[in-house]
Design a protein around this motif. Structure first.
Motif, PDB file in Angstrom:
ATOM      1  N   VAL A 243      -6.751  -2.775  12.538  1.00  0.00           N
ATOM      2  CA  VAL A 243      -6.785  -4.138  12.001  1.00  0.00           C
ATOM      3  C   VAL A 243      -6.993  -5.063  13.195  1.00  0.00           C
ATOM      4  O   VAL A 243      -6.301  -4.952  14.210  1.00  0.00           O
ATOM      5  CB  VAL A 243      -5.515  -4.478  11.170  1.00  0.00           C
ATOM      6  CG1 VAL A 243      -4.232  -4.327  11.960  1.00  0.00           C
ATOM      7  CG2 VAL A 243      -5.612  -5.874  10.576  1.00  0.00           C
ATOM      8  N   GLU A 244      -8.020  -5.909  13.096  1.00  0.00           N
ATOM      9  CA  GLU A 244      -8.436  -6.714  14.254  1.00  0.00           C
ATOM     10  C   GLU A 244      -8.557  -8.191  13.897  1.00  0.00           C
ATOM     11  O   GLU A 244      -9.546  -8.606  13.302  1.00  0.00           O
ATOM     12  CB  GLU A 244      -9.790  -6.208  14.774  1.00  0.00           C
ATOM     13  CG  GLU A 244      -9.770  -4.764  15.229  1.00  0.00           C
ATOM     14  CD  GLU A 244     -11.127  -4.305  15.758  1.00  0.00           C
ATOM     15  OE1 GLU A 244     -11.466  -4.682  16.895  1.00  0.00           O
ATOM     16  OE2 GLU A 244     -11.842  -3.596  15.037  1.00  0.00           O
ATOM     17  N   PRO A 245      -7.537  -8.996  14.251  1.00  0.00           N
ATOM     18  CA  PRO A 245      -7.669 -10.439  14.072  1.00  0.00           C
ATOM     19  C   PRO A 245      -8.431 -11.077  15.240  1.00  0.00           C
ATOM     20  O   PRO A 245      -8.352 -10.593  16.367  1.00  0.00           O
ATOM     21  CB  PRO A 245      -6.216 -10.938  14.041  1.00  0.00           C
ATOM     22  CG  PRO A 245      -5.381  -9.847  14.620  1.00  0.00           C
ATOM     23  CD  PRO A 245      -6.204  -8.607  14.733  1.00  0.00           C
TER      24      PRO A 245
ATOM     25  N   GLY B  85       4.081   3.994  23.580  1.00  0.00           N
ATOM     26  CA  GLY B  85       2.899   3.507  24.283  1.00  0.00           C
ATOM     27  C   GLY B  85       2.048   2.547  23.468  1.00  0.00           C
ATOM     28  O   GLY B  85       2.495   1.991  22.460  1.00  0.00           O
ATOM     29  N   GLU B  86       0.794   2.376  23.896  1.00  0.00           N
ATOM     30  CA  GLU B  86      -0.067   1.301  23.396  1.00  0.00           C
ATOM     31  C   GLU B  86      -0.289   1.347  21.885  1.00  0.00           C
ATOM     32  O   GLU B  86      -0.765   2.333  21.357  1.00  0.00           O
ATOM     33  CB  GLU B  86      -1.425   1.372  24.112  1.00  0.00           C
ATOM     34  CG  GLU B  86      -2.345   0.238  23.695  1.00  0.00           C
ATOM     35  CD  GLU B  86      -3.769   0.392  24.233  1.00  0.00           C
ATOM     36  OE1 GLU B  86      -3.977   1.112  25.218  1.00  0.00           O
ATOM     37  OE2 GLU B  86      -4.673  -0.219  23.633  1.00  0.00           O
ATOM     38  N   ILE B  87       0.025   0.238  21.226  1.00  0.00           N
ATOM     39  CA  ILE B  87      -0.303   0.107  19.801  1.00  0.00           C
ATOM     40  C   ILE B  87      -1.305  -1.020  19.563  1.00  0.00           C
ATOM     41  O   ILE B  87      -1.960  -1.054  18.537  1.00  0.00           O
ATOM     42  CB  ILE B  87       0.947  -0.118  18.909  1.00  0.00           C
ATOM     43  CG1 ILE B  87       1.816  -1.276  19.418  1.00  0.00           C
ATOM     44  CG2 ILE B  87       1.783   1.159  18.817  1.00  0.00           C
ATOM     45  CD1 ILE B  87       2.943  -1.675  18.467  1.00  0.00           C
TER      46      ILE B  87
ATOM     47  N   CYS C   8     -19.075  -1.070  22.036  1.00  0.00           N
ATOM     48  CA  CYS C   8     -18.144  -2.193  22.206  1.00  0.00           C
ATOM     49  C   CYS C   8     -17.116  -1.827  23.267  1.00  0.00           C
ATOM     50  O   CYS C   8     -16.787  -2.621  24.133  1.00  0.00           O
ATOM     51  CB  CYS C   8     -17.458  -2.508  20.883  1.00  0.00           C
ATOM     52  SG  CYS C   8     -16.218  -3.797  20.955  1.00  0.00           S
ATOM     53  N   GLU C   9     -16.625  -0.605  23.217  1.00  0.00           N
ATOM     54  CA  GLU C   9     -15.538  -0.186  24.118  1.00  0.00           C
ATOM     55  C   GLU C   9     -15.992   0.891  25.107  1.00  0.00           C
ATOM     56  O   GLU C   9     -15.366   1.933  25.221  1.00  0.00           O
ATOM     57  CB  GLU C   9     -14.369   0.328  23.279  1.00  0.00           C
ATOM     58  CG  GLU C   9     -13.703  -0.735  22.429  1.00  0.00           C
ATOM     59  CD  GLU C   9     -13.063  -1.847  23.248  1.00  0.00           C
ATOM     60  OE1 GLU C   9     -12.480  -1.555  24.300  1.00  0.00           O
ATOM     61  OE2 GLU C   9     -13.174  -3.003  22.826  1.00  0.00           O
ATOM     62  N   GLY C  10     -17.091   0.660  25.796  1.00  0.00           N
ATOM     63  CA  GLY C  10     -17.541   1.639  26.787  1.00  0.00           C
ATOM     64  C   GLY C  10     -18.423   2.705  26.152  1.00  0.00           C
ATOM     65  O   GLY C  10     -18.271   3.031  24.975  1.00  0.00           O
TER      66      GLY C  10
HETATM   67  O1  4AD Z   1      -7.477  -1.080  23.139  1.00  0.00           O
HETATM   68  P1  4AD Z   1      -8.636  -0.842  22.225  1.00  0.00           P
HETATM   69  O2  4AD Z   1      -9.684   0.088  22.687  1.00  0.00           O
HETATM   70  O3  4AD Z   1      -9.227  -2.271  21.899  1.00  0.00           O
HETATM   71  C1  4AD Z   1     -10.320  -2.541  21.151  1.00  0.00           C
HETATM   72  O4  4AD Z   1     -10.994  -1.748  20.543  1.00  0.00           O
HETATM   73  C2  4AD Z   1     -10.602  -4.008  21.015  1.00  0.00           C
HETATM   74  N1  4AD Z   1     -12.048  -4.195  20.815  1.00  0.00           N
HETATM   75  C3  4AD Z   1      -9.814  -4.557  19.847  1.00  0.00           C
HETATM   76  C4  4AD Z   1      -9.973  -6.045  19.697  1.00  0.00           C
HETATM   77  O5  4AD Z   1      -9.665  -6.774  20.616  1.00  0.00           O
HETATM   78  N2  4AD Z   1     -10.423  -6.498  18.565  1.00  0.00           N
HETATM   79  O6  4AD Z   1      -8.080  -0.304  20.826  1.00  0.00           O
HETATM   80  C5  4AD Z   1      -7.142  -1.067  20.097  1.00  0.00           C
HETATM   81  C6  4AD Z   1      -6.058  -0.175  19.526  1.00  0.00           C
HETATM   82  C7  4AD Z   1      -5.221   0.537  20.574  1.00  0.00           C
HETATM   83  O7  4AD Z   1      -4.205  -0.284  21.072  1.00  0.00           O
HETATM   84  C8  4AD Z   1      -4.665   1.707  19.789  1.00  0.00           C
HETATM   85  O8  4AD Z   1      -3.585   1.276  19.003  1.00  0.00           O
HETATM   86  C9  4AD Z   1      -5.812   2.038  18.864  1.00  0.00           C
HETATM   87  O9  4AD Z   1      -6.616   0.889  18.760  1.00  0.00           O
HETATM   88  N3  4AD Z   1      -6.614   3.154  19.381  1.00  0.00           N
HETATM   89  C10 4AD Z   1      -6.546   4.416  18.918  1.00  0.00           C
HETATM   90  N4  4AD Z   1      -5.775   4.978  17.974  1.00  0.00           N
HETATM   91  C11 4AD Z   1      -5.929   6.301  17.718  1.00  0.00           C
HETATM   92  N5  4AD Z   1      -6.830   7.078  18.370  1.00  0.00           N
HETATM   93  C12 4AD Z   1      -7.636   6.560  19.319  1.00  0.00           C
HETATM   94  N6  4AD Z   1      -8.550   7.318  19.912  1.00  0.00           N
HETATM   95  C13 4AD Z   1      -7.503   5.165  19.640  1.00  0.00           C
HETATM   96  N7  4AD Z   1      -8.126   4.320  20.510  1.00  0.00           N
HETATM   97  C14 4AD Z   1      -7.565   3.116  20.326  1.00  0.00           C
END
Ligand code: 4AD
Ligand code: MG
Length: 434
Positions: free
Chosen positions: A227-229, A356-358, A167-169
């Protein structure tokens, strides 16, 4: 028999005799008095054992107790301003359940231990006041996220953990041998969420996700909870608003219900109290300018590194939403901007104070042809995505969603240096035990 009570409730029993079941946290001796500190997972209370007031074997049993021995103590609850928690227990009886043998004492003592030692003893370290506070805040964050989405009409739909595709690469996939075929641990429930959104309108999944992250950073785990809405007929703006409401709800809930824990963690509450909507929103273009002004080497078109995120998130007193990144740094499913198709209709939420990114998410590609082309360009196996393409064959609609990483939020809300303390048993590049 006096009632068995939890330490958090002792104030309701002032003047009465109760039984507390727990573990010995500490023991002080002063002549004919013993002061055992007992914890039971809900709090900590100081007992007072007066030699003349108890049977000699009770006094001796308590006197020889070792750290983390388990016990049941009976005593009268008494208000005592100087005691931790405001109450004391005048001990009348004590029963030792298991005495930790002094020749093999509890390994975590009040002295300083190195982080690797503590991580190796994570199964015991969890008993410390600080770790218990973090577990409490984590619980509250998860509960709040679910309460918020439930109150907004979302249906929880569980998505699979064993999946046939990325899904993510493809660089962070954990491969599993699935009866001779290749399967992968899920990186995100998103693709299945999209199917669920077409069934129930507003959905969310909440579960563990996996990334074979080969870098050692303070923000990355290989197993984390998300958590993914996902919302049918929603656009980028809609889920930016949803993300902002969700995060402010979660923070407000923790502030309301977990003050004690935040105090234990010495968290600066004013920083969290700031966290009210509206959150600032900037585009990637502006973010790059801001970073360059701060001396970052970043060029337009690059993704942000950890340091860039830190610099950006330090510029705001509450979470900031960064939108419209170049599509080339984002996943295959992102919808392009109409006016500037090189940009993705995506959003990242960066927590303040350098966290940073949450949150990461955006609007999904709803067009069949474009999505099929993206799958090919990303060299993803078309076969494994046929079901996903079906969602664009049968009543495709605009839709959007995001994922919020629980451990990142816990780290920020608790003010922790590293995500390793945000999850009971962290999984990282060099850590699979305990
Ligand atoms: O930005 P990410 O990769 O997005 C997704 O996976 C989308 N498919 C989600 C979606 O749209 N339904 O990951 C989302 C969040 C990040 O912002 C971060 O908070 C967390 O997941 N995250 C991690 N947390 C801890 N360790 C890691 N390796 C993480 N990778 C992502
Ligand atoms: Mg992301």
């Amino acid at each position: 028999m006096p009632p068995i009570v939890e330490i958090r409730d002792v104030s309701q029993y002032a003047g009465q005799e109760v039984v507390i079941q727990g573990w010995l946290y500490n023991l002080r001796e002063s002549g004919k008095l013993l002061f055992p500190l007992v914890r039971d997972g809900t709090g900590i209370i100081q007992g007072v054992v007066v030699k003349a007031a108890v049977a000699p074997e009770v006094f001796e049993a308590v006197r020889h107790l070792t750290q983390e021995s388990s016990l049941r103590v009976t005593g009268r609850v008494r208000a005592e301003k100087r005691a931790p928690g405001g109450y004391e227990l005048e001990v009348t009886a004590a029963e030792v359940i298991q005495r930790v043998p002094p020749e093999r004492p509890y390994p975590i003592t009040p002295k300083e231990h190195g982080i690797e030692f503590l991580m190796d003893h994570r199964h015991l370290w969890l008993r410390s006041m600080r770790q218990r506070a973090i577990l409490g805040v984590r619980h509250e964050i998860i509960k709040a996220a679910r309460d918020f989405l439930d109150s907004q009409g979302f249906t929880l739909v569980d998505t699979p953990i064993l999946t046939p595709a990325a899904c993510e690469g493809t660089t962070t996939l954990f491969e599993v041998n699935y009866f001779g075929d290749k399967a992968y641990l899920t990186q995100s429930g998103q693709l299945y969420n999209e199917a669920a959104a077409m069934a129930v309108g507003k959905t969310y999944c909440f579960g563990p996700t996996f990334r074979a992250e080969k870098s050692k950073t303070r923000r990355h785990l290989t197993e984390f909870w998300m958590v993914e809405p996902e919302v049918a007929f929603a656009h980028l703006d809609d889920i930016c608003a949803l993300a902002e409401q969700l995060v402010s709800f979660v923070v407000e809930r923790v502030l309301a219900k977990r003050r004690e824990e935040l105090k234990t963690l010495e968290r600066d509450l004013s920083k969290l109290e700031n966290c009210r909507p509206p959150f600032p929103r900037i585009r990637y273009d502006e973010a790059v300018n801001r970073l360059q002004q701060k001396g970052s080497e970043i060029r337009w078109g690059n993704d942000f590194g950890g340091t860039d995120e830190t610099i950006l998130s330090e510029q705001f007193d509450r979470p900031v939403l960064v939108t419209h990144y170049p599509g080339s740094v984002k996943a295959f499913y992102m919808a392009p901007d109409r006016e500037r198709p090189e940009l993705a209709l995506c959003v990242d939420m960066l927590a303040p104070e350098g966290y940073g990114e949450i949150i990461g998410g955006g609007e999904r590609l709803a067009d069949f042809e474009l999505l099929a082309r993206r799958i090919e360009e990303h060299q993803l196996p078309r076969q494994a995505f046929e079901w996903y393409l079906d969602l664009r064959r049968y009543g495709s609609v605009p839709h959007a969603g995001f994922g919020m990483g629980i451990e990142r939020v816990v780290a920020w809300v608790c003010g922790l240096e590293h995500v390793r303390e945000t999850i009971p048993f962290p999984r990282m590049l060099y850590r699979l035990t305990p």
